[in-house]
Scaffold this motif. Structure first.
Motif, PDB file in Angstrom:
ATOM      1  N   PHE A   1       8.770  -4.324   1.339  1.00 39.83           N
ATOM      2  CA  PHE A   1       7.530  -4.873   1.962  1.00 39.83           C
ATOM      3  C   PHE A   1       7.936  -6.224   2.740  1.00 39.83           C
ATOM      4  O   PHE A   1       7.166  -6.688   3.772  1.00 39.83           O
TER       5      PHE A   1
ATOM      6  N   ALA B   1       5.849  -6.235   8.093  1.00 37.92           N
ATOM      7  CA  ALA B   1       5.169  -6.499   9.305  1.00 37.92           C
ATOM      8  C   ALA B   1       5.475  -5.302  10.305  1.00 37.92           C
ATOM      9  O   ALA B   1       4.760  -4.898  11.172  1.00 37.92           O
TER      10      ALA B   1
ATOM     11  N   ASP C   1       7.052   0.997  -7.466  1.00 32.27           N
ATOM     12  CA  ASP C   1       6.164   0.301  -7.590  1.00 32.27           C
ATOM     13  C   ASP C   1       6.614  -1.164  -7.764  1.00 32.27           C
ATOM     14  O   ASP C   1       7.926  -1.251  -8.278  1.00 32.27           O
ATOM     15  N   ALA C   2       5.953  -2.276  -7.392  1.00 34.36           N
ATOM     16  CA  ALA C   2       6.645  -3.437  -7.531  1.00 34.36           C
ATOM     17  C   ALA C   2       5.477  -4.738  -7.641  1.00 34.36           C
ATOM     18  O   ALA C   2       4.322  -4.189  -7.211  1.00 34.36           O
TER      19      ALA C   2
ATOM     20  N   ASN D   1       4.894  -9.066  -6.914  1.00 37.05           N
ATOM     21  CA  ASN D   1       5.736  -9.860  -6.410  1.00 37.05           C
ATOM     22  C   ASN D   1       4.874 -11.121  -6.378  1.00 37.05           C
ATOM     23  O   ASN D   1       3.625 -11.154  -5.977  1.00 37.05           O
TER      24      ASN D   1
ATOM     25  N   SER E   1       1.019  -6.752  -5.392  1.00 40.12           N
ATOM     26  CA  SER E   1       1.451  -5.278  -5.933  1.00 40.12           C
ATOM     27  C   SER E   1       1.789  -4.544  -4.644  1.00 40.12           C
ATOM     28  O   SER E   1       0.986  -4.554  -3.491  1.00 40.12           O
ATOM     29  N   GLY E   2       2.580  -3.195  -5.033  1.00 40.05           N
ATOM     30  CA  GLY E   2       2.594  -2.143  -4.260  1.00 40.05           C
ATOM     31  C   GLY E   2       3.051  -1.062  -4.945  1.00 40.05           C
ATOM     32  O   GLY E   2       3.510  -1.196  -6.116  1.00 40.05           O
ATOM     33  N   VAL E   3       2.429   0.043  -4.368  1.00 40.99           N
ATOM     34  CA  VAL E   3       2.806   1.319  -5.328  1.00 40.99           C
ATOM     35  C   VAL E   3       2.790   2.342  -4.180  1.00 40.99           C
ATOM     36  O   VAL E   3       2.124   2.184  -3.356  1.00 40.99           O
TER      37      VAL E   3
ATOM     38  N   SER F   1       1.804   4.616   0.570  1.00 45.72           N
ATOM     39  CA  SER F   1       1.962   3.343  -0.402  1.00 45.72           C
ATOM     40  C   SER F   1       1.006   2.311   0.004  1.00 45.72           C
ATOM     41  O   SER F   1       0.418   1.885   1.317  1.00 45.72           O
TER      42      SER F   1
ATOM     43  N   ILE G   1      -1.604  -3.182   2.892  1.00 41.75           N
ATOM     44  CA  ILE G   1      -0.192  -3.323   2.530  1.00 41.75           C
ATOM     45  C   ILE G   1       0.353  -4.481   3.361  1.00 41.75           C
ATOM     46  O   ILE G   1       1.290  -5.065   2.848  1.00 41.75           O
ATOM     47  N   ALA G   2       0.046  -4.563   4.722  1.00 39.83           N
ATOM     48  CA  ALA G   2       0.792  -5.632   5.368  1.00 39.83           C
ATOM     49  C   ALA G   2      -0.253  -7.212   5.475  1.00 39.83           C
ATOM     50  O   ALA G   2       0.097  -7.893   6.301  1.00 39.83           O
TER      51      ALA G   2
ATOM     52  N   LEU H   1       2.480  -9.864  11.953  1.00 35.89           N
ATOM     53  CA  LEU H   1       2.550  -9.692  10.639  1.00 35.89           C
ATOM     54  C   LEU H   1       1.641  -8.159  10.475  1.00 35.89           C
ATOM     55  O   LEU H   1       2.114  -7.369   9.598  1.00 35.89           O
TER      56      LEU H   1
ATOM     57  N   GLY I   1       0.354   0.627   7.613  1.00 33.21           N
ATOM     58  CA  GLY I   1       1.641  -0.395   7.683  1.00 33.21           C
ATOM     59  C   GLY I   1       1.320  -1.404   8.373  1.00 33.21           C
ATOM     60  O   GLY I   1       0.072  -2.026   8.687  1.00 33.21           O
ATOM     61  N   GLY I   2       2.183  -2.146   8.884  1.00 31.93           N
ATOM     62  CA  GLY I   2       2.129  -3.421   9.717  1.00 31.93           C
ATOM     63  C   GLY I   2       1.978  -3.308  11.298  1.00 31.93           C
ATOM     64  O   GLY I   2       1.944  -4.170  11.877  1.00 31.93           O
ATOM     65  N   LEU I   3       2.223  -1.887  11.687  1.00 32.22           N
ATOM     66  CA  LEU I   3       1.979  -1.792  13.109  1.00 32.22           C
ATOM     67  C   LEU I   3       0.996  -0.148  13.308  1.00 32.22           C
ATOM     68  O   LEU I   3       1.749   0.619  12.801  1.00 32.22           O
TER      69      LEU I   3
END
Lengths: 510, 447
Positions: free
Chosen positions: A13, A18, B151-152, B154, B171-173, B195, B287-288, B345, B429-431
């Motif tokens: 991530f 990004a 999963d995570a 942070n 969190s992410g999964v 995700s 997520i982003a 971002l 996602g981020g894009l």
């Protein structure tokens, strides 16, 4: 770079958030060249305190659920970087990381856990987490650790970590002044020096116990040129498992000139033609092609899982007779040189394609065990946060007998690849794509105009059969960082001058 | 351990040791990853980790270090060394921490506390299920690359000597599968994943699995086409990748150094009027999304391209000061191991109003791109050249799979030739981009 798919986890991530999980591309020079600090505390690190008894105890705990094999990997890493841009030292940076990764193998299963806290309680907990991959009644007894001596392939007399950044900065200033003076059209000079210093300890349940101190350094020059609305870029670098004694002002000057030469040569570049053409690859600068387009497909994980296009090709002719490919971790000073791999196996030279015949694959311990093959010294990992996977070291096309000049002369219309850039391969199909940051048109056997926007496309297995001429002038060069399954690892590669009879060129001109 | 307090102490210590300004960026979290192959657990990996990056400015000189060793003794040494490192750099008038605007960080709902309570058995079941369904999607699917679950959690803390002390937990999964299909000597791989920040937001297992299977099978028999000029439709996922190189060319530092082909294009049209692009990291649960950027600025939505006109380059504080422009709070950060740098971002290309199917049905002879290899846009020259795969369109319908070809041209020409934008964006996602059609592009393939 493999296009391999995985769900995004935390680190990813952060790294690619990004970018939405796509390839990491142009980062600032700060990140390209890693950098330094006052005299080294490198050898007095807490990781050295892990005694033989502690390692043995951890291995025993890791095996307590009946695992077949257990391993402890300890790492302490210091990286230093100093960089220059816009006529100023941008900054110096330093990073320190340490941690322990514990792995348990059980059949095809891998349990892996790591921590960055070296207290025994935390390490014990880590070993326990890894142990749970197995659930057997019978517990194996590990073999007592026996320390082993290994030869060294690193050319390090003066540890770069011991050199203060101010001294390293002199190299950067030299390259900067040479670059700025080269031509009025040069508008940017970026220079960086980086070094990564690692101490690793590997101990396993079969009694292996090795330590290695690994140094990788690099001096990198990047040049931008501008004329009207035309822009270009040139770069050059030297690096490897090299001590600071390999870097001096003369080298900085040479690199700056080479980068400037490339930027100036590419400034008037025209659009490349699209379609199928023969190509000639320049010696030394195109080894990445063999690493990406062929090497990844010869790694044993894809072979065992039958997801590589070469999985059933052992002993079979997969390339033209003049094609031989090797991976050799023992080339002194090369960026991919290793005394031992990250599982403690000594490095060696492996012939993967022998006169066209697929003769061997690259193995880590897990895949060698499952495939009943001999270890080749290719079990590598990015850090203690990763378990080892089969990876290349220094990969190269072996020398042939064709005269390099006559190779170029033999092409009526084609592309001269002076330098290959980044690439990407899908290993199931062997399909690849490469950018060509420096390329030229060949017309009637002569190298003529510079071309921009060249992409080479094709399939590894087909390209191998289309290698029709190979020169004797093998050169191993620089190298870079390879990414696979989210793990980055330093490698190098090489090639003699060679000709591929046809390859698809992507360009803007029809 | 109270990490915020620890970070505050390191900042104080740096000032005491002579730094004029200091910032700590600290991360602390855990990771879990598992893979399944042919119905059996293949790997399980779990860990906790942490690390901090320390940036100091002394006499307008920059020093940066990172460490994962938080013991008192090491941190003392670490802080001292970082201050010493700054002495090596040259002073730059623009160096220094951002001038922070007053504000409150928004709660973007990025943390799902229930994720840590999912038992491993359930994670294994999900990964097994997604692999199984993908493998049985079609008879031609013969091999598995695996089913995955990860999963995570942070926590990011940023503390600096200008009084900023922010943190957020996220969190992410996610899960997914990869399979290989084979037919008549041809092999093709396909995979798909989902995700999210929250477990509840994940796509259905069956949908993810079937998509993975479909993506492998539909490519079987793919071949290059002859070299020609043709209309091209980028599907929404390949479309996202298409924008990657263009966004890099909008990096403020490259603009300042005049090393990007977009240097002179601010407030000028660079794309067709159908193109509007924002950077918006404030979408809840996404997520982003992040509540503050890599240097502690509270994030906001920025318009980068408005109806084809380039309105903004991407700057972090130092680059913006250097270039003499307003900071636009788009600093990325590669985790604690790197100082901040200008980077987008969460990019969102605005939807059009036409369906993808309708766009395709209007094409007599053209190419539908579903996969790209490489970045495409060359930053200095703007030359576009990219490996591509997808399907040939004939008389308004998908006719056959295509692979091993390249798309080539000039990025600015391609952008101006965007004729239609579809209404099908999937923000994952981020894009993020909807599908779009380009009136003509060079397709390089067989002679």
């Amino acid at each position: 770079m493999k296009t391999y798919f995985k769900p995004v986890t935390r680190r990813k991530f952060l790294k690619t958030g990004a970018a939405g999980g796509v390839i990491i591309a142009t980062l600032p020079i700060w990140k390209l060249c890693s950098c330094s600090a006052p005299p080294s505390d490198f050898y007095v690190n807490p990781a050295s305190d892990l005694s033989k008894e502690t390692l043995e105890k951890l291995i025993e705990i890791a095996l307590q659920k009946g695992g077949e094999f257990a391993e402890v990997y300890v790492e302490y890493k210091v990286d230093n970087r100093v960089s220059l841009e816009e006529n100023k030292i941008y900054g110096a940076g330093r990073g320190v990381e340490m941690g322990v990764g514990i792995r348990v193998l059980h059949g095809e299963k891998t349990g892996y856990a790591y921590c960055d806290d070296l207290s025994f309680d935390k390490l014990k907990q880590t070993a326990e987490v890894a142990s749970f991959i197995a659930a057997e009644k019978e517990v194996r007894q590990p073999v007592g650790l026996k320390s082993s001596k290994i030869p060294s392939y690193y050319l390090v007399k003066v540890a770069p970590d011991s050199i203060v950044p101010k001294k390293k900065a002199k190299l950067l200033w030299k390259a900067n002044s040479v670059g700025r003076a080269y031509d009025k059209k040069i508008n940017q000079v970026n220079v960086g020096f980086s070094d990564v210093n690692k101490k690793i300890i590997i101990a396993n349940s079969e009694g292996t116990w090795v330590e290695d101190v690994q140094t990788i350094s690099r001096l990198f020059v990047s040049i931008s040129a501008i004329e009207g609305d035309k822009r270009s870029r040139g770069y050059a670098y030297k690096g490897g498992t090299l001590g600071y004694e390999h870097y001096d002002l003369k080298l900085a000057e040479e690199l700056a000139k080479d980068a400037c030469r490339m930027a100036m040569a590419m400034l008037p570049a025209e659009d490349a033609p699209a379609g199928e053409y023969p190509i000639v690859m320049a010696k030394g600068r195109c080894g990445t092609f063999f690493h990406e387009a062929i090497g990844h497909s010869l790694e044993s994980d894809g072979i065992r899982k039958k997801t590589s296009c070469f999985w059933d090709k052992k002993g079979k002719m997969i390339a033209s007779k003049i094609t031989s490919l090797a991976d050799d971790g023992t080339i002194p000073g090369a960026r991919g040189a290793i005394n031992v791999d990250d599982e403690g196996t000594p490095a060696q030279k492996n012939i993967l394609i022998d006169k066209g015949i697929c003769s061997n694959f690259l193995y880590d311990r897990l895949n060698a065990g499952l495939m009943k093959a001999k270890l080749t010294g290719n079990g590598r990992r990015e850090s203690y946060q990763h378990y080892p996977i089969p990876r290349m070291t220094n990969t190269y096309l072996m020398a042939g007998e064709d005269d390099p000049e006559s190779i170029v002369k033999s092409v009526k219309k084609g592309i001269y690849v002076a330098r290959i850039g980044g690439g990407n391969v899908t290993w199931v199909t062997g399909r690849f794509v490469f950018s060509v940051p420096e390329g030229y048109l060949i017309e009637d056997g002569k190298i003529t105009k510079p071309l921009k926007g060249i992409q080479l496309m094709g399939k590894g297995p087909e390209a191998l059969k289309n290698i029709v001429m190979v020169g004797p002038d093998l050169e191993i060069w620089g190298g870079g960082t390879c990414g696979k399954d989210g793990q980055a690892k330093p490698v190098s590669d090489g090639n003699p001058t060679l000709k591929v009879s046809k390859i698809t060129i992507g360009g803007a001109k029809v | 351990m109270n990490y915020k307090l620890l970070a505050e102490n390191v900042v104080k210590k740096a000032l005491k040791l002579g730094a004029d300004e200091a910032e700590v960026y600290l991360e602390n979290g855990r990771d879990f990853e598992l893979s399944i192959r042919n119905g059996d657990v293949e790997t399980i990996k779990q860990a906790t980790s942490k690390g901090m990056g320390l940036t100091v400015f002394k006499d307008k000189k920059l020093g940066f270090s990172y460490t994962s060793d938080f013991s008192d003794k090491s941190l003392e040494e670490f802080t001292k060394k970082t201050v010493q490192l700054s002495l090596v750099a040259d002073p730059k008038p623009w160096n220094g921490l951002p001038d922070f605007k007053k504000g409150k960080i928004q709660d973007l709902d990025l943390y799902d506390s229930s994720i840590s309570e999912i038992p491993n058995e359930k994670k294994i079941d999900i990964a097994k299920e997604v692999e199984k369904i993908a493998l049985t999607y079609d008879k031609r699917i013969t091999k598995s690359q695996g089913g995955f679950f990860g999963d995570a959690e942070n926590e990011v803390i940023i503390v600096n000597s200008k009084g900023i002390s922010y943190s957020y937990k996220s969190s992410g999964v996610g899960f997914g599968a990869g399979v290989v299909a084979g037919e008549g000597g041809d092999m093709q791989s396909g995979g798909w994943s989902t995700s999210k920040r929250h477990f509840k937001d994940l796509d259905a297992i069956e949908n993810v699995a079937k998509k993975a299977g479909k993506r492998a099978v539909e490519k079987l028999g793919a071949m290059p086409v002859p070299t020609q000029k043709a209309p091209v439709v980028f599907d929404r996922y390949a479309g996202g990748l298409f924008w990657y190189g263009i966004l890099f060319a909008m990096n403020g530092d490259s603009v300042y150094k005049k090393t990007t082909f977009l240097t002179d294009y601010l407030d000028k049209p660079i794309a067709s009027k159908f193109i509007t692009i924002t950077d918006d990291p404030t979408i809840p649960r996404h997520i982003a999304s992040v509540p503050f950027d890599g240097e502690g600025n509270i994030t906001r939505k920025n318009i980068l391209i408005d109806k084809g006109v380039l309105r903004m380059f991407i700057y972090d504080t130092i680059t913006a000061r250097k270039a003499g422009v307003e900071v636009n709070t788009i600093a990325g950060r590669g985790g604690y191991r790197s100082p901040p740098y200008a980077n987008f971002l969460n990019v969102v290309v605005q939807n059009g109003s036409v369906s993808r199917e309708k766009i395709i049905s209007g094409i007599k002879n053209g190419f539908y791109v579903t996969g790209l290899r490489g970045i495409g846009t060359d930053i200095p020259t703007g030359t576009y050249s990219c490996g591509a795969s997808g399907f040939w369109i004939k008389d308004g319908e998908i006719a056959f799979p295509v692979d091993g070809i390249t798309l080539g041209g000039n990025t600015l020409d391609i952008l101006k030739n965007i004729e239609i934008v579809a209404d099908d964006i999937d923000i994952r996602g981020g894009l993020n981009s909807p599908s779009f059609k380009i009136s003509e592009i060079t397709v390089g393939g067989k002679k």
